[in-house]
Design an enzyme around this catalytic site. Structure first.
Site, PDB file in Angstrom:
ATOM      1  N   ASN A  43      16.330 130.120  17.015  1.00  0.00           N
ATOM      2  CA  ASN A  43      15.396 130.346  15.910  1.00  0.00           C
ATOM      3  C   ASN A  43      15.872 129.493  14.736  1.00  0.00           C
ATOM      4  O   ASN A  43      16.847 129.844  14.076  1.00  0.00           O
ATOM      5  CB  ASN A  43      15.398 131.847  15.561  1.00  0.00           C
ATOM      6  CG  ASN A  43      14.585 132.160  14.323  1.00  0.00           C
ATOM      7  OD1 ASN A  43      13.856 131.312  13.804  1.00  0.00           O
ATOM      8  ND2 ASN A  43      14.709 133.392  13.845  1.00  0.00           N
ATOM      9  N   TRP A  44      15.180 128.388  14.510  1.00  0.00           N
ATOM     10  CA  TRP A  44      15.627 127.478  13.441  1.00  0.00           C
ATOM     11  C   TRP A  44      15.252 127.989  12.057  1.00  0.00           C
ATOM     12  O   TRP A  44      15.693 127.449  11.056  1.00  0.00           O
ATOM     13  CB  TRP A  44      15.041 126.077  13.671  1.00  0.00           C
ATOM     14  CG  TRP A  44      15.769 125.266  14.702  1.00  0.00           C
ATOM     15  CD1 TRP A  44      16.730 125.714  15.571  1.00  0.00           C
ATOM     16  CD2 TRP A  44      15.618 123.859  14.959  1.00  0.00           C
ATOM     17  NE1 TRP A  44      17.179 124.679  16.368  1.00  0.00           N
ATOM     18  CE2 TRP A  44      16.509 123.529  16.011  1.00  0.00           C
ATOM     19  CE3 TRP A  44      14.811 122.859  14.428  1.00  0.00           C
ATOM     20  CZ2 TRP A  44      16.618 122.222  16.512  1.00  0.00           C
ATOM     21  CZ3 TRP A  44      14.915 121.563  14.927  1.00  0.00           C
ATOM     22  CH2 TRP A  44      15.809 121.250  15.961  1.00  0.00           C
ATOM     23  N   LYS A  45      14.407 129.027  12.011  1.00  0.00           N
ATOM     24  CA  LYS A  45      13.959 129.562  10.714  1.00  0.00           C
ATOM     25  C   LYS A  45      13.386 128.430   9.852  1.00  0.00           C
ATOM     26  O   LYS A  45      12.787 127.513  10.388  1.00  0.00           O
ATOM     27  CB  LYS A  45      15.106 130.313  10.023  1.00  0.00           C
ATOM     28  CG  LYS A  45      15.742 131.346  10.975  1.00  0.00           C
ATOM     29  CD  LYS A  45      16.668 132.298  10.296  1.00  0.00           C
ATOM     30  CE  LYS A  45      17.230 133.271  11.323  1.00  0.00           C
ATOM     31  NZ  LYS A  45      18.059 134.311  10.745  1.00  0.00           N
ATOM     32  N   HIS A  54      10.172 139.421  13.339  1.00  0.00           N
ATOM     33  CA  HIS A  54      11.549 139.160  12.906  1.00  0.00           C
ATOM     34  C   HIS A  54      11.802 139.931  11.611  1.00  0.00           C
ATOM     35  O   HIS A  54      10.904 140.060  10.775  1.00  0.00           O
ATOM     36  CB  HIS A  54      11.752 137.656  12.693  1.00  0.00           C
ATOM     37  CG  HIS A  54      13.196 137.305  12.468  1.00  0.00           C
ATOM     38  ND1 HIS A  54      13.820 137.511  11.254  1.00  0.00           N
ATOM     39  CD2 HIS A  54      14.128 136.804  13.305  1.00  0.00           C
ATOM     40  CE1 HIS A  54      15.086 137.140  11.376  1.00  0.00           C
ATOM     41  NE2 HIS A  54      15.303 136.707  12.602  1.00  0.00           N
ATOM     42  N   GLU A  70      13.195 139.180   8.978  1.00  0.00           N
ATOM     43  CA  GLU A  70      12.907 138.424   7.747  1.00  0.00           C
ATOM     44  C   GLU A  70      11.406 138.443   7.440  1.00  0.00           C
ATOM     45  O   GLU A  70      11.006 138.450   6.280  1.00  0.00           O
ATOM     46  CB  GLU A  70      13.441 136.987   7.886  1.00  0.00           C
ATOM     47  CG  GLU A  70      14.968 136.970   7.779  1.00  0.00           C
ATOM     48  CD  GLU A  70      15.663 135.863   8.551  1.00  0.00           C
ATOM     49  OE1 GLU A  70      15.005 134.873   8.926  1.00  0.00           O
ATOM     50  OE2 GLU A  70      16.882 135.987   8.785  1.00  0.00           O
ATOM     51  N   GLU A  76      17.962 142.895  17.122  1.00  0.00           N
ATOM     52  CA  GLU A  76      18.698 142.181  16.082  1.00  0.00           C
ATOM     53  C   GLU A  76      19.040 143.133  14.941  1.00  0.00           C
ATOM     54  O   GLU A  76      18.204 143.380  14.056  1.00  0.00           O
ATOM     55  CB  GLU A  76      17.842 141.034  15.519  1.00  0.00           C
ATOM     56  CG  GLU A  76      17.445 139.996  16.549  1.00  0.00           C
ATOM     57  CD  GLU A  76      17.159 138.652  15.890  1.00  0.00           C
ATOM     58  OE1 GLU A  76      17.868 137.697  16.225  1.00  0.00           O
ATOM     59  OE2 GLU A  76      16.260 138.582  15.033  1.00  0.00           O
ATOM     60  N   GLY A  80      23.002 136.414  10.267  1.00  0.00           N
ATOM     61  CA  GLY A  80      23.496 135.433   9.300  1.00  0.00           C
ATOM     62  C   GLY A  80      24.738 135.866   8.540  1.00  0.00           C
ATOM     63  O   GLY A  80      25.106 135.253   7.543  1.00  0.00           O
ATOM     64  N   SER A 138      24.274 136.803  14.495  1.00  0.00           N
ATOM     65  CA  SER A 138      25.588 136.151  14.516  1.00  0.00           C
ATOM     66  C   SER A 138      26.137 135.909  15.921  1.00  0.00           C
ATOM     67  O   SER A 138      27.342 135.983  16.149  1.00  0.00           O
ATOM     68  CB  SER A 138      26.600 136.951  13.669  1.00  0.00           C
ATOM     69  OG  SER A 138      26.182 136.963  12.312  1.00  0.00           O
ATOM     70  N   GLY A 189      21.601 130.620  13.140  1.00  0.00           N
ATOM     71  CA  GLY A 189      22.458 129.548  12.632  1.00  0.00           C
ATOM     72  C   GLY A 189      23.069 128.658  13.708  1.00  0.00           C
ATOM     73  O   GLY A 189      23.060 127.429  13.587  1.00  0.00           O
TER      74      GLY A 189
END
Ligand code: PGA
Length: 250
Positions: A11-13, A98, A100, A168, A174, A213, A235
Site C-alpha cells: 500500500n503506497w498510500k 483502510h 486512514e 491492521e 507506521g 509495521s 512503508g
C-alpha cells in the site's frame, strides 16, 4: 486443511511519483530472477500510477490494486474514483476501509461494505480492512471491536466472490510497533472462525492479511502464524528490496 495462497500487498498510500516506477522494475527483476515467489504479489499505488504499475508489472506477475473506490460506478462525484475506472486501469484489487480512510474521511462500516460490494460488482477483489485502536486494545476490546467491524464491513457477496480481509491494528500502522505473535494469532483465529461461521467452507479459504509495521525484520515470524495468509505492507513496500524480502519470507 484448506491451502490458501498467501497475498503480499503493498500500500503506497499518498506516496509515489513517476520516478517511483523504477521500484516496480526493480521488484519485477527480483521476482523473475530470484526464487519463484510463494505468494501473490500486488502493489496498490496512488491512482495516478495505477495504469503504469499494472502495465509494467504484468510480465512479472505483479498485480495492481486501488487504495479506495466510490460506491457508484460513475457520476457527479468530483475527485472520486470508481471501481470500473480502477478495473479499466488494470487493477485486480482495491483496498476498502483502510483506517486512514475511516479516520480522515469518516468512512463508516456501512460505507465500507457498499464499496466492497461495488468492487465485487466490477470484478475486483476488495481488501477489507479492520483493526482496533490502542485505547480499544488497552480496554481488552480488540477481539470484539474487530468482530463488529468485520461483520458490518463484509458484504454477504463475500460468500460467493473473492474477497480479502486485512487485520491492521491502528496503533501498529507506521509506528514500528507490532502486536506480539500470540496477539496476532488470537485476532486472526477469531476472524477465521467468524468467516467460517458466516460463509461456511468459503470462509475457510479467504485470505486474512496482517498489516501494521510489517518489515523485513519481522516478516518471517509474523507470516508464519497460523491464519496469517499474507500481509498488507505500507512503508516497507516503497522500496523494492524491502518488499521483496517480505515476499521471500512467505
Ligand atoms: P505500515 O502500513 O506498514 O507502514 O505500518 C500498513 C498499512 O497501513 O497498510
Amino acid at each position: 486443511m484448506t491451502t490458501i495462497t498467501p497475498l503480499i500487498a503493498g500500500n503506497w498510500k499518498m506516496n509515489g511519483l513517476k520516478q517511483s516506477l523504477s521500484e516496480i522494475s526493480e521488484l519485477a527483476q527480483l521476482l523473475t530472477t530470484g526464487e519463484a515467489p510463494r505468494a501473490l504479489v500486488c502493489i496498490c499505488p496512488p491512482a495516478t500510477l495505477l495504469h503504469a504499475v499494472a502495465e509494467q508489472g504484468a510480465s512479472s506477475g505483479i498485480l495492481a490494486g486501488g487504495q479506495d473506490c466510490h460506491t457508484a460506478n460513475a457520476g457527479a462525484h468530483t475527485g472520486d474514483i470508481s471501481v470500473s475506472m480502477l478495473a479499466d486501469a488494470g487493477a485486480q484489487y482495491v483496498i476498502v476501509g483502510h483506517s486512514e480512510r475511516r479516520a480522515d474521511h469518516g468512512e463508516s462500516d456501512d460505507m465500507v461494505r457498499a464499496k466492497a460490494e461495488a468492487a465485487i460488482g466490477a470484478g475486483l477483489k476488495p481488501i477489507v480492512c479492520v483493526g482496533e485502536s490502542e485505547a480499544q486494545r488497552d480496554a481488552g476490546q480488540a477481539v470484539s471491536v474487530v468482530a463488529a467491524q468485520l461483520a458490518a464491513s463484509l458484504p454477504d457477496a463475500a460468500g460467493q466472490h473473492s474477497v480479502v480481509v486485512a487485520y491492521e491494528p491502528i496503533w501498529a500502522i507506521g509506528t514500528g510497533r507490532t502486536p506480539n505473535s500470540a496477539d496476532i494469532a488470537e485476532i486472526h483465529d477469531a476472524i477465521r472462525a467468524q468467516l467460517v461461521e458466516r460463509f461456511g467452507e468459503t470462509g475457510a479459504t479467504i485470505q486474512i492479511l496482517y498489516g501494521g509495521s510489517l518489515k523485513p525484520q519481522n516478516a518471517r515470524e509474523i507470516l508464519a502464524i497460523e491464519n496469517v495468509n499474507g500481509g498488507l505492507v505500507g512503508g516497507a513496500s516503497l522500496l523494492a528490496k524491502d518488499f521483496y524480502t517480505i515476499i521471500s519470507a512467505v
